[in-house]
Design an enzyme around this catalytic site. Structure first.
Site, PDB file in Angstrom:
ATOM      1  N   HIS A  57      20.089  48.708  76.294  1.00  0.00           N
ATOM      2  CA  HIS A  57      20.500  50.010  76.633  1.00  0.00           C
ATOM      3  C   HIS A  57      19.128  51.070  76.443  1.00  0.00           C
ATOM      4  CE1 HIS A  57      24.894  50.444  75.701  1.00  0.00           C
ATOM      5  NE2 HIS A  57      24.528  48.978  75.700  1.00  0.00           N
TER       6      HIS A  57
ATOM      7  N   GLU B 293      24.551  49.048  66.890  1.00  0.00           N
ATOM      8  CA  GLU B 293      24.220  47.518  66.984  1.00  0.00           C
ATOM      9  C   GLU B 293      23.274  46.800  66.188  1.00  0.00           C
ATOM     10  OE1 GLU B 293      25.048  45.217  69.929  1.00  0.00           O
ATOM     11  OE2 GLU B 293      26.421  46.570  71.309  1.00  0.00           O
TER      12      GLU B 293
END
Lengths: 441, 441
Positions: free
Chosen positions: A272, A49
């Protein structure tokens, strides 16, 4: 067997949640990540990402001293978001784009535009060759009614194919990434059992991190707790997987994750948690007798389990096929209706035109608006038809490959003297212990 | 070195030109192909342009006895058109879709809809593992002004990457297909020199077929002679390539092509000629001293040549990047003009509406027509923008990988004591003898 050499490799994997202007505190978090990586000097850093190439380039600049080698994998419309930084020279890279990746019209989910893929980099660590993979599979937006499940299963299938076929020459295989699958999800079992990759969290000698190795946790301030439901504390969807080769044995000495906050910082690196694994590679001189019996022992059981998993995956892909066929049928029907409407409109307009001199009763504005609507329907349904056809082809292709794989596995199974009867491996997969699938590197 | 075993493999490659209802005598030709394959019993049959799955299935039925194992590779909207039939069991298959493949709006060229790819099948021939590849690259519609050249170069780049990375565990690598490239075209040199694949036509001990091994010839009744110009007699664009491994040596004992007509038949199998190669595999017990010096001898020269070829490919990809950027810019500009027109129209219409009571001077019909035109422009340019962005990402990705590859090759080159100075390998590639690139299996 004589151990001759031992190599230590520290690996980090992190989903950076790097959507410019949308992700919270994005520039600040990238600065934190850069500082941490520069200080920690992991051998291999696998990032997901990193949606903006500009962010990759600024990280690259920041890490020029600590990690002189890096690669950013480009794909799709936005990019794959995958990046790798390494202390060791990257000799070769290769990108495999998954054939299925959600739907372009689900723009708010955005996965399609990301062009999800698996990136591979070939590194030389001392005299050893390491194949390092980084990937990010399609997100799971709703676990109960996950319409993307067939897509994710096909991605897991293609991921295992890619790793299996490209890693034959490697002494060491490392995969890091956000798989968007729980540890015992179908795709994860498929990946681990087919490739023989081991889960660092399950194999590590020491662990320091979140409970159950979770990587998306309720304690992270960027996490919307409602979205985690029914997993109140969190889920484990990011992984570092590894395996050695016939020449090498590999061990995970320690593993750690961040715990939702970073000491002396106002917020964590990402939504995360970051994973770090300390791997140790032992090279040995292989004699034929070393490995052969060890493999033979449980091979039949593993094959039988694998047949089950692939069969389960086929079922899931068939469900996807059924859905895609339905969607294509709906698109076709809507298109035909649009065409019928257009023909009807033209017929109504043509009647007074044929009967010369009669006044046109059809109001012009309505006529043009209706025609525009018909054309819009036709164009949209045509594009959807093409898209669903491509989806169908990809699903059918995966299903064909799975069928062939099951046949080949069953053929192998027949070769084992202690193998179970032909139809035995097709029993329901629920009965399996995951440990039965664990490889024996 | 002691030869211990010899295995013979007969391979056929044919572009079937199987566009249902459009290709001439399509069903009759498929019947002829089926009869021939059934009679000839080649070990491996690699077919391209089998566009319809129905045709594949009828071939499969026809060849059930002679070639019990087969696979059809599905991809894109229509399908990849790739099929493989084999006497030996197919254990595994894998498909790699090229990231670039022409333009969807060039529908009359049709390549985009085909979803061009390279299919791989893993076969066991006796105790040996053969990796068999079949592919079909983007067609060349105009050699002088070939707008698809960057796409084809990227396809060749991805093809060599795929073969190189997936064939490490194979004893034998065979590639058959319609590469749509002349023998010394850039993509072909890139493929052969990077993978070490050998051209069956150049390596064969005996040859029986068209002059210069041509596979698209003027004597074929399906060929439009004008399209071959300036190559009056024909061109060679279909290939069977092969290589062995450190464990095996491979030789081409004979090769043949059809010659534009088939005895006792009114027309040939296809507009392309069929290629048959007889390969012989010699297994040997390798001692370390066998291979090492042989490789060292010419490795530096080969590496230098490879650096040149990759550099040339990078230049070509950069040309493609420049074009794609131009196209995306044009799409953006047109989109902005469409938007401006829409705003202007709304402004004109809004003036009398704001000045209440004034009669609307804008004719309704023109208003709606113009608005529809603006929306159509906006939609089209938006789709084109997305498409060109994806093209750009894919080209940039390939360029990045090539840059990295050149760096890595130059690094290796520096390791050779006899290597030329750093800038020497960057001399223009025209001076190279193709034989300098030939591998030494």
């Amino acid at each position: 067997m004589a151990n001759t050499d031992s190599v230590k490799v520290r690996v980090l994997s992190l989903n950076c949640w790097g959507i410019r202007y949308l992700s919270k505190q994005c520039p600040q978090r990238y600065a934190m990540i850069g500082d941490m990586l520069c200080k920690e000097e992991h051998d291999i850093v696998l990032l997901q990402e990193v949606w903006s190439e500009k962010d990759y380039l600024s990280l690259k600049k920041r890490l020029a001293c600590s990690h002189p080698h890096s690669h950013y994998f480009k794909s799709g419309v936005i990019g794959s978001g995958l990046a790798i930084f390494s202390i060791h020279r990257i000799h070769d890279t290769f990108l495999f784009r998954y054939s299925l990746n959600g739907y372009p019209y689900m723009a708010h989910h955005g996965d399609w535009f990301g062009g999800k893929a698996v990136g591979m980099a070939v590194l030389n660590i001392g005299s050893l060759t390491a194949n390092v993979y980084v990937t990010h599979l399609h997100a799971e937006y709703c676990r109960d009614k996950d319409s993307y499940l067939p897509h994710r299963v096909v991605q897991a299938w293609e991921l295992q194919q890619f790793i299996r076929h490209t890693s034959a020459g490697a002494d060491m295989v490392i995969l890091g990434g956000d798989l968007n699958m729980h540890p015992e999800d179908l795709g994860n079992r498929l990946l681990r059992s087919y490739t023989g990759l081991q889960d660092a969290y399950l194999e590590t000698a020491k662990f320091d991190g979140c409970e159950d190795g979770m990587t998306l946790i309720a304690d992270n301030p960027f996490i919307n707790k409602k979205e985690l439901c029914p997993f109140e504390k969190g889920i484990r969807i990011d992984y570092i997987l590894f395996k050695g080769s016939t020449k090498t044995d590999i061990y995970c000495d320690y593993m750690s994750t961040t715990k939702g906050s970073i000491p002396n910082h106002p917020f964590p690196y990402s939504d995360h948690e970051a994973l770090t694994a300390g791997l140790r590679l032992e090279t040995h001189t292989l004699t034929q007798s070393d490995r052969q019996p060890k493999i033979q022992d449980s091979a039949a059981g593993k094959l039988a389990a694998l047949v089950d998993i692939v069969t389960e995956a086929r079922t899931e892909v068939k469900v996807g096929l059924h859905c895609a066929e339905g969607m294509r049928y709906t698109a076709t029907r809507t298109g035909v209706m649009g065409l019928a409407l257009l023909v009807l409109e033209l017929a109504i307009a043509a009647v007074p035109w044929l009967a010369l001199g009669t006044e046109q009763p059809f109001p012009r504005t309505s006529f043009y608006l209706l025609a525009a609507l018909c054309f819009a329907i036709l164009l949209t349904t045509f594009l959807l038809y093409i898209f669903y056809t491509m989806e169908l082809k990809a699903l059918q292709g995966a299903e064909d490959q799975m069928r062939l794989a099951v046949g080949s596995l069953q053929e192998k199974l027949r070769g084992f003297p202690l193998a179970q009867p032909h139809n035995a491996p097709r029993r329901p997969p629920e009965g399996h212990e995951p440990s039965a699938l664990a490889p024996e590197e």
